[in-house]
Design an enzyme around this catalytic site. Structure first.
Site, PDB file in Angstrom:
ATOM      1  N   ASP A   1     -10.017  -2.506  -5.907  1.00 44.38           N
ATOM      2  CA  ASP A   1      -9.143  -1.635  -5.123  1.00 44.38           C
ATOM      3  C   ASP A   1      -8.966  -0.350  -5.916  1.00 44.38           C
ATOM      4  O   ASP A   1      -8.627  -0.396  -7.109  1.00 44.38           O
ATOM      5  CB  ASP A   1      -7.795  -2.329  -4.914  1.00 44.38           C
ATOM      6  CG  ASP A   1      -6.810  -1.538  -4.071  1.00 44.38           C
ATOM      7  OD1 ASP A   1      -7.113  -0.382  -3.703  1.00 44.38           O
ATOM      8  OD2 ASP A   1      -5.725  -2.078  -3.779  1.00 44.38           O
TER       9      ASP A   1
ATOM     10  N   SER B   1       0.840  -1.196   0.000  1.00 43.06           N
ATOM     11  CA  SER B   1       0.000   0.000   0.000  1.00 43.06           C
ATOM     12  C   SER B   1       0.881   1.255   0.000  1.00 43.06           C
ATOM     13  O   SER B   1       1.683   1.442  -0.902  1.00 43.06           O
ATOM     14  CB  SER B   1      -0.959  -0.050   1.188  1.00 43.06           C
ATOM     15  OG  SER B   1      -1.946   0.947   1.092  1.00 43.06           O
TER      16      SER B   1
ATOM     17  N   HIS C   1      -8.460  -4.324  -1.342  1.00 37.37           N
ATOM     18  CA  HIS C   1      -7.256  -3.840  -0.673  1.00 37.37           C
ATOM     19  C   HIS C   1      -7.166  -4.455   0.726  1.00 37.37           C
ATOM     20  O   HIS C   1      -8.107  -4.387   1.503  1.00 37.37           O
ATOM     21  CB  HIS C   1      -7.312  -2.311  -0.572  1.00 37.37           C
ATOM     22  CG  HIS C   1      -6.000  -1.676  -0.245  1.00 37.37           C
ATOM     23  ND1 HIS C   1      -5.107  -1.302  -1.206  1.00 37.37           N
ATOM     24  CD2 HIS C   1      -5.436  -1.356   0.948  1.00 37.37           C
ATOM     25  CE1 HIS C   1      -4.045  -0.752  -0.630  1.00 37.37           C
ATOM     26  NE2 HIS C   1      -4.218  -0.783   0.680  1.00 37.37           N
TER      27      HIS C   1
END
Length: 315
Positions: A257, A158, A287
Protein backbone atom coordinates in the site's frame (compact mmCIF):
# COMPACT_ATOMS: atom_id res chain seq x y z
CA UNK A 1 1.79 -7.94 -10.60
CA UNK A 2 5.06 -8.92 -8.89
CA UNK A 3 3.68 -8.45 -5.37
CA UNK A 4 3.37 -11.48 -3.10
CA UNK A 5 -0.28 -11.08 -2.21
CA UNK A 6 -2.04 -13.34 0.25
CA UNK A 7 -3.53 -16.14 -1.94
CA UNK A 8 -7.11 -15.49 -0.80
CA UNK A 9 -6.76 -11.81 -1.64
CA UNK A 10 -5.07 -12.48 -4.99
CA UNK A 11 -7.95 -14.74 -6.04
CA UNK A 12 -10.47 -12.00 -5.27
CA UNK A 13 -8.63 -9.44 -7.40
CA UNK A 14 -9.72 -11.18 -10.58
CA UNK A 15 -13.28 -10.02 -9.88
CA UNK A 16 -12.41 -6.40 -9.09
CA UNK A 17 -12.34 -3.41 -11.38
CA UNK A 18 -9.40 -1.04 -10.95
CA UNK A 19 -9.96 2.24 -9.11
CA UNK A 20 -8.97 5.27 -11.16
CA UNK A 21 -9.89 8.76 -9.95
CA UNK A 22 -8.33 10.57 -12.92
CA UNK A 23 -11.88 10.67 -14.35
CA UNK A 24 -13.66 11.58 -11.14
CA UNK A 25 -17.15 11.68 -12.61
CA UNK A 26 -16.73 8.15 -13.93
CA UNK A 27 -15.25 6.95 -10.64
CA UNK A 28 -18.17 8.39 -8.70
CA UNK A 29 -20.69 6.85 -11.09
CA UNK A 30 -18.99 3.46 -10.79
CA UNK A 31 -19.02 3.66 -7.00
CA UNK A 32 -22.66 4.72 -6.94
CA UNK A 33 -23.57 1.71 -9.08
CA UNK A 34 -21.56 -0.57 -6.81
CA UNK A 35 -23.17 0.79 -3.66
CA UNK A 36 -26.72 0.91 -5.01
CA UNK A 37 -29.00 -1.03 -2.71
CA UNK A 38 -26.32 -1.49 -0.04
CA UNK A 39 -28.63 -0.47 2.79
CA UNK A 40 -31.45 -2.66 1.56
CA UNK A 41 -29.26 -5.76 1.16
CA UNK A 42 -27.40 -5.49 4.46
CA UNK A 43 -28.42 -7.51 7.49
CA UNK A 44 -29.63 -4.90 9.97
CA UNK A 45 -31.00 -7.35 12.51
CA UNK A 46 -30.78 -5.93 16.02
CA UNK A 47 -29.84 -2.44 14.85
CA UNK A 48 -31.95 0.66 14.31
CA UNK A 49 -30.49 2.75 11.48
CA UNK A 50 -31.48 6.38 11.07
CA UNK A 51 -30.16 9.33 9.06
CA UNK A 52 -30.30 12.64 10.92
CA UNK A 53 -29.13 16.12 10.02
CA UNK A 54 -27.42 18.43 12.48
CA UNK A 55 -26.73 22.14 12.00
CA UNK A 56 -23.52 22.92 10.21
CA UNK A 57 -20.98 25.52 11.22
CA UNK A 58 -21.85 29.15 10.36
CA UNK A 59 -21.96 29.44 6.57
CA UNK A 60 -21.73 25.68 6.07
CA UNK A 61 -24.52 23.23 5.21
CA UNK A 62 -26.07 20.83 7.67
CA UNK A 63 -24.15 17.60 8.27
CA UNK A 64 -25.85 14.26 7.69
CA UNK A 65 -25.10 11.65 10.33
CA UNK A 66 -26.08 8.01 9.94
CA UNK A 67 -26.73 6.52 13.36
CA UNK A 68 -26.67 2.84 14.29
CA UNK A 69 -28.30 2.01 17.63
CA UNK A 70 -28.41 -1.48 19.18
CA UNK A 71 -32.03 -2.40 19.79
CA UNK A 72 -32.97 -3.31 23.33
CA UNK A 73 -29.78 -1.92 24.85
CA UNK A 74 -30.40 0.75 27.48
CA UNK A 75 -28.32 3.91 27.37
CA UNK A 76 -26.46 6.07 27.72
CA UNK A 77 -24.32 4.27 25.14
CA UNK A 78 -20.65 4.72 24.29
CA UNK A 79 -20.05 6.37 20.91
CA UNK A 80 -17.98 5.10 18.00
CA UNK A 81 -17.67 7.91 15.44
CA UNK A 82 -16.67 6.55 12.03
CA UNK A 83 -15.30 8.30 8.93
CA UNK A 84 -15.42 6.57 5.55
CA UNK A 85 -12.62 6.42 3.00
CA UNK A 86 -12.55 7.46 -0.63
CA UNK A 87 -9.48 9.59 -1.19
CA UNK A 88 -11.32 12.72 0.00
CA UNK A 89 -13.20 12.67 -3.34
CA UNK A 90 -15.45 9.60 -3.15
CA UNK A 91 -17.83 7.97 -0.74
CA UNK A 92 -20.67 8.41 1.72
CA UNK A 93 -21.91 6.40 4.73
CA UNK A 94 -22.94 3.52 2.44
CA UNK A 95 -19.23 2.68 2.02
CA UNK A 96 -18.95 1.40 5.61
CA UNK A 97 -22.60 0.49 6.14
CA UNK A 98 -22.13 -3.23 6.67
CA UNK A 99 -19.05 -2.69 8.84
CA UNK A 100 -20.94 -0.21 11.00
CA UNK A 101 -23.83 -2.62 11.45
CA UNK A 102 -21.35 -5.26 12.55
CA UNK A 103 -19.58 -2.86 14.93
CA UNK A 104 -22.86 -1.74 16.45
CA UNK A 105 -23.90 -5.32 17.18
CA UNK A 106 -20.48 -6.38 18.47
CA UNK A 107 -19.87 -3.34 20.66
CA UNK A 108 -23.46 -2.66 21.70
CA UNK A 109 -22.57 1.00 21.19
CA UNK A 110 -23.99 3.92 19.27
CA UNK A 111 -22.13 4.01 15.96
CA UNK A 112 -22.35 7.22 13.93
CA UNK A 113 -21.00 7.76 10.42
CA UNK A 114 -20.46 11.32 9.17
CA UNK A 115 -21.31 12.23 5.57
CA UNK A 116 -18.66 14.90 5.08
CA UNK A 117 -18.31 17.12 1.99
CA UNK A 118 -16.02 15.90 -0.79
CA UNK A 119 -13.16 17.53 -2.71
CA UNK A 120 -12.40 19.10 -5.12
CA UNK A 121 -15.76 20.89 -4.94
CA UNK A 122 -15.19 21.34 -1.21
CA UNK A 123 -11.43 21.40 -0.47
CA UNK A 124 -9.79 21.37 2.94
CA UNK A 125 -10.92 22.20 5.58
CA UNK A 126 -14.53 21.43 4.58
CA UNK A 127 -14.41 17.67 5.23
CA UNK A 128 -12.59 17.98 8.55
CA UNK A 129 -14.85 20.78 9.76
CA UNK A 130 -17.91 18.69 8.87
CA UNK A 131 -16.48 15.80 10.89
CA UNK A 132 -15.79 18.14 13.81
CA UNK A 133 -19.26 19.69 13.62
CA UNK A 134 -20.93 16.29 13.61
CA UNK A 135 -18.98 15.17 16.66
CA UNK A 136 -19.60 18.42 18.51
CA UNK A 137 -23.35 18.29 17.83
CA UNK A 138 -23.51 14.72 19.10
CA UNK A 139 -21.84 15.71 22.35
CA UNK A 140 -23.93 18.86 22.73
CA UNK A 141 -27.07 16.76 22.32
CA UNK A 142 -25.78 13.75 24.25
CA UNK A 143 -29.01 13.34 26.19
CA UNK A 144 -31.09 13.39 23.01
CA UNK A 145 -28.83 10.81 21.38
CA UNK A 146 -28.67 8.83 24.64
CA UNK A 147 -24.88 8.65 24.48
CA UNK A 148 -22.15 8.72 27.08
CA UNK A 149 -19.93 11.66 26.12
CA UNK A 150 -17.13 10.30 28.34
CA UNK A 151 -16.78 7.14 26.22
CA UNK A 152 -15.95 8.13 22.64
CA UNK A 153 -13.70 6.45 20.07
CA UNK A 154 -12.85 7.55 16.53
CA UNK A 155 -12.42 5.14 13.64
CA UNK A 156 -11.43 5.97 10.07
CA UNK A 157 -10.29 4.15 6.97
CA UNK A 158 -7.92 5.57 4.33
CA UNK A 159 -8.85 9.25 3.86
CA UNK A 160 -11.22 8.71 6.78
CA UNK A 161 -8.22 7.58 8.83
CA UNK A 162 -6.45 10.83 8.05
CA UNK A 163 -9.58 12.76 8.99
CA UNK A 164 -9.88 10.79 12.24
CA UNK A 165 -6.26 11.63 13.11
CA UNK A 166 -6.87 15.32 12.36
CA UNK A 167 -10.11 15.23 14.34
CA UNK A 168 -8.30 13.79 17.36
CA UNK A 169 -6.02 16.85 17.26
CA UNK A 170 -8.96 19.23 16.86
CA UNK A 171 -10.82 17.69 19.79
CA UNK A 172 -7.75 18.15 21.98
CA UNK A 173 -7.03 21.69 20.79
CA UNK A 174 -10.64 22.92 20.88
CA UNK A 175 -11.33 21.77 24.41
CA UNK A 176 -12.80 18.31 23.97
CA UNK A 177 -14.55 15.98 23.98
CA UNK A 178 -11.97 13.58 25.36
CA UNK A 179 -11.35 10.75 22.92
CA UNK A 180 -10.50 7.32 24.33
CA UNK A 181 -9.06 5.85 21.12
CA UNK A 182 -8.22 6.81 17.56
CA UNK A 183 -8.42 3.71 15.37
CA UNK A 184 -6.73 4.41 12.03
CA UNK A 185 -6.94 1.85 9.23
CA UNK A 186 -4.60 2.42 6.25
CA UNK A 187 -4.67 6.14 7.04
CA UNK A 188 -3.85 8.86 4.50
CA UNK A 189 -1.63 11.14 6.57
CA UNK A 190 1.09 12.67 4.39
CA UNK A 191 0.51 14.77 1.27
CA UNK A 192 4.24 14.85 0.47
CA UNK A 193 4.23 11.19 -0.68
CA UNK A 194 7.98 10.80 -0.23
CA UNK A 195 8.08 7.59 1.83
CA UNK A 196 9.51 4.45 0.19
CA UNK A 197 6.08 2.82 -0.15
CA UNK A 198 4.52 5.99 -1.59
CA UNK A 199 7.25 6.15 -4.23
CA UNK A 200 7.37 2.43 -5.03
CA UNK A 201 3.73 1.35 -5.26
CA UNK A 202 2.60 2.81 -8.55
CA UNK A 203 0.62 -0.25 -9.70
CA UNK A 204 -0.98 -1.69 -6.56
CA UNK A 205 -4.69 -2.55 -6.54
CA UNK A 206 -7.36 -0.13 -5.30
CA UNK A 207 -4.85 2.56 -4.32
CA UNK A 208 -1.53 3.54 -5.83
CA UNK A 209 0.76 6.52 -6.18
CA UNK A 210 -1.12 8.13 -9.12
CA UNK A 211 -4.40 8.00 -7.20
CA UNK A 212 -2.73 9.33 -4.05
CA UNK A 213 -1.29 12.31 -5.95
CA UNK A 214 -4.70 13.13 -7.45
CA UNK A 215 -6.39 12.71 -4.09
CA UNK A 216 -4.17 15.16 -2.23
CA UNK A 217 -4.27 17.65 -5.12
CA UNK A 218 -8.07 17.60 -4.99
CA UNK A 219 -8.15 18.01 -1.21
CA UNK A 220 -5.43 20.62 -0.77
CA UNK A 221 -5.23 22.26 -4.19
CA UNK A 222 -1.91 23.87 -5.17
CA UNK A 223 -0.70 23.68 -1.57
CA UNK A 224 -0.37 19.87 -1.74
CA UNK A 225 3.19 18.78 -1.10
CA UNK A 226 4.31 22.32 -0.26
CA UNK A 227 5.42 24.07 2.90
CA UNK A 228 2.10 25.62 3.95
CA UNK A 229 0.04 22.50 4.68
CA UNK A 230 -0.94 22.27 8.34
CA UNK A 231 -0.98 19.26 10.66
CA UNK A 232 -4.77 19.03 10.76
CA UNK A 233 -4.84 18.49 7.00
CA UNK A 234 -1.88 16.10 6.91
CA UNK A 235 -1.21 14.79 10.44
CA UNK A 236 2.18 13.37 9.42
CA UNK A 237 3.42 16.96 9.45
CA UNK A 238 2.90 17.22 13.21
CA UNK A 239 5.97 17.40 15.42
CA UNK A 240 6.37 15.86 18.88
CA UNK A 241 4.84 18.87 20.62
CA UNK A 242 1.82 18.69 18.28
CA UNK A 243 1.31 15.01 19.08
CA UNK A 244 1.68 15.13 22.86
CA UNK A 245 -1.55 14.53 24.71
CA UNK A 246 -3.37 12.84 21.85
CA UNK A 247 -5.58 9.82 22.60
CA UNK A 248 -4.18 6.30 22.36
CA UNK A 249 -3.91 5.00 18.81
CA UNK A 250 -4.48 1.67 17.10
CA UNK A 251 -3.03 1.78 13.58
CA UNK A 252 -3.28 -0.92 10.91
CA UNK A 253 -1.32 -0.79 7.65
CA UNK A 254 -1.21 -3.01 4.56
CA UNK A 255 2.05 -4.40 3.19
CA UNK A 256 1.56 -3.43 -0.46
CA UNK A 257 0.00 0.00 0.00
CA UNK A 258 1.51 3.38 -0.86
CA UNK A 259 0.17 4.60 2.49
CA UNK A 260 1.97 1.90 4.47
CA UNK A 261 5.08 3.80 5.55
CA UNK A 262 3.32 7.02 6.53
CA UNK A 263 1.17 4.95 8.89
CA UNK A 264 4.27 3.30 10.36
CA UNK A 265 6.05 6.65 10.68
CA UNK A 266 3.01 8.19 12.38
CA UNK A 267 2.87 5.34 14.90
CA UNK A 268 6.55 5.86 15.70
CA UNK A 269 6.03 9.63 16.07
CA UNK A 270 3.10 9.09 18.43
CA UNK A 271 5.17 6.71 20.53
CA UNK A 272 8.01 9.22 20.68
CA UNK A 273 5.51 11.82 21.91
CA UNK A 274 4.39 9.51 24.72
CA UNK A 275 1.08 8.45 23.14
CA UNK A 276 0.15 4.78 23.77
CA UNK A 277 0.15 3.29 20.28
CA UNK A 278 -0.37 -0.15 18.79
CA UNK A 279 0.73 -0.84 15.20
CA UNK A 280 -0.24 -3.80 13.02
CA UNK A 281 1.20 -4.51 9.57
CA UNK A 282 -0.83 -7.15 7.73
CA UNK A 283 1.37 -9.22 5.40
CA UNK A 284 0.34 -9.93 1.83
CA UNK A 285 -2.32 -7.24 1.87
CA UNK A 286 -3.11 -4.22 -0.27
CA UNK A 287 -5.19 -1.10 0.34
CA UNK A 288 -8.82 -2.12 0.80
CA UNK A 289 -7.99 -5.78 1.42
CA UNK A 290 -10.55 -5.80 4.21
CA UNK A 291 -13.26 -5.80 1.54
CA UNK A 292 -12.37 -9.46 0.96
CA UNK A 293 -14.35 -10.21 4.09
CA UNK A 294 -14.10 -14.02 3.84
CA UNK A 295 -10.28 -14.00 3.88
CA UNK A 296 -8.50 -15.13 7.03
CA UNK A 297 -6.41 -11.96 7.22
CA UNK A 298 -9.49 -9.72 6.98
CA UNK A 299 -11.35 -11.72 9.62
CA UNK A 300 -8.35 -11.55 11.94
CA UNK A 301 -7.99 -7.79 11.49
CA UNK A 302 -11.71 -7.29 12.05
CA UNK A 303 -11.69 -9.31 15.27
CA UNK A 304 -8.67 -7.39 16.55
CA UNK A 305 -10.28 -4.04 15.77
CA UNK A 306 -13.43 -4.99 17.67
CA UNK A 307 -11.43 -6.24 20.67
CA UNK A 308 -9.45 -3.00 20.87
CA UNK A 309 -12.59 -0.86 20.58
CA UNK A 310 -14.37 -2.96 23.18
CA UNK A 311 -11.58 -2.33 25.67
CA UNK A 312 -11.45 1.38 24.93
CA UNK A 313 -15.21 1.86 25.27
CA UNK A 314 -15.54 -0.28 28.35
CA UNK A 315 -17.60 -2.99 26.66
Amino acid sequence: MPHAFDPELAAALAMWSPVDISDLAAARAAQAAELAGTAERADSAGVKVEDVRVPGAPGAPDVLLRTYRPQGRPGPLPLLYTLHGGGFVLGNPDVDHEDNLHLCRELQALVVSADYRLAPEHPYPAALEDCWTGLRRLVEQAAGFDLDADRIALRGDSAGGGLAAGLAMLARDRGGPRIRLQQLHSPALDDRLTTPSAVEYTDTPVWNRPNALLSWAAYLGPAAGGDTVDRYAAPARADAADLAGLPPAHITVMQFDPLRDEGIDYARALLAAGVPTELHLLPGTFHGAGMVTHSAVARRARAEAVAVLRRALGR
